[in-house]
Enzyme design. Structure first.
Site, PDB file in Angstrom:
ATOM      1  N   GLY A  57     -23.086  11.287 -23.219  1.00  8.50           N
ATOM      2  CA  GLY A  57     -22.769  12.688 -23.468  1.00  8.50           C
ATOM      3  C   GLY A  57     -23.449  13.284 -24.684  1.00  8.50           C
ATOM      4  O   GLY A  57     -23.410  14.506 -24.876  1.00  8.50           O
ATOM      5  N   LYS A  74      -6.116  51.308 -31.568  1.00  9.68           N
ATOM      6  CA  LYS A  74      -5.754  49.991 -31.044  1.00  9.68           C
ATOM      7  C   LYS A  74      -4.849  49.284 -32.030  1.00  9.68           C
ATOM      8  O   LYS A  74      -5.096  49.279 -33.231  1.00  9.68           O
ATOM      9  CB  LYS A  74      -7.017  49.146 -30.800  1.00  9.68           C
ATOM     10  CG  LYS A  74      -6.738  47.776 -30.198  1.00  9.68           C
ATOM     11  CD  LYS A  74      -8.020  47.101 -29.731  1.00  9.68           C
ATOM     12  CE  LYS A  74      -8.941  46.723 -30.856  1.00  9.68           C
ATOM     13  NZ  LYS A  74     -10.112  45.944 -30.387  1.00  9.68           N
TER      14      LYS A  74
END
Length: 283
Positions: A34, A184
């Site tokens: 990996g 927001k």
């Protein structure tokens, strides 16, 4: 020479075209266990411009390997270009025991480079985390080149007051139109974001929503729904960094978006325009 990470090959090619610099050959491999390997077997220049968007942990590691590889190959100067800087939104410890991830990443990148150029970080203050000179480039104006040519009385809206400068930049590049923003608010206990519609008239107008990054698309979809409910003719969503995680694109289309436009800082199907020319001026 320009050295590209695997996530930024189109951006690097565009940057090479804009600067006239050569594009180095790069090899990307993964071992059976990996581990990654990024190499520049034919590198031969005194100056390296390493280009890598770090939208994943693998991309971060690959960038560090490429910086080290060009030093090993003899580069006396390394400039690192981060079209998209991963972890940049984690610019503070939000609760006890948390890391300042943007700082940790910046320090790691700084170890093998002489200078950093990044594009529209969520907060420009993250540039201070690097241990080398670092510059944030504004590529928002590039979005205007991908807008429909027949916008009717356009209104350029940012999703909050903090991004109004992005809306103004795109408006100025387009050449006409008004700007405004949504209010927001965020509940930090639940993570939910509430968007209150602007008072600007939108009926029968084309509205261009502008933000630095679209990730999950939830906040933007709510804004789009408000606009369509109020009679906007068309709604175009633009962003510098089209991350579009999960089903973000579907959310926005279902909310009524006419067109989605992003740059190639994160390469994908929504990369309608390149941010490379904005970076080319700085390197």
């Amino acid at each position: 020479m320009i050295v590209s990470g695997s996530t930024s090959q189109s951006f690097a090619a565009a940057l090479a075209g804009a600067t006239g610099l050569d594009l180095a050959a790069v090899e990307y491999d993964r071992f059976p266990d990996g581990e990654l390997r990024a190499a520049v077997p034919e590198f031969g220049a005194d100056r390296a411009v390493v280009v890598a968007s770090t939208a994943s942990s693998d991309a971060h590691l690959e960038l560090l390997q490429l910086q080290d590889a060009v030093r090993e190959a003899g580069a006396s100067e390394v400039v690192t270009v981060l079209p998209y800087m991963g972890y940049a939104r984690q610019d503070q410890a939000f609760s006890d025991g948390e890391p300042v991830s943007a700082r940790a990443v910046a320090r790691a990148v700084s170890t093998s480079t002489d200078r950093v150029v990044t594009v529209n970080p969520h907060e420009t203050a993250v540039c201070d985390f690097f241990d080398v000179p670092t510059e944030a480039v504004d590529a928002a104006g590039r979005l205007a080149t991908a807008l429909p040519g027949d916008l009717a009385d356009p209104l350029f809206l940012s999703p909050d007051a903090g991004a109004i400068d992005l809306a103004e930049t795109v408006r100025d590049a387009h050449g006409e139109g008004a700007t405004d923003y949504f209010e927001k608010s965020r509940d930090y206990d639940t993570g939910e974001v509430a968007v209150e519609p602007s008072d600007a008239p939108v009926a029968d107008r084309d509205v261009v929503l502008v933000d630095d990054i679209v990730a999950t698309g939830s906040t933007m979809a709510e804004a789009v729904a408000h606009l369509t409910d109020r009679g906007a003719a068309r709604v175009v969503v633009t962003c510098v960094h089209p991350l579009f995680a999960g089903n973000a694109g579907t959310k926005l289309r279902r909310a009524g978006v006419d067109r989605l436009v992003g740059t190639d800082t994160i390469e994908g199907p929504l990369s309608a325009v390149s941010a490379a020319p904005a970076v080319a001026e700085r390197i």
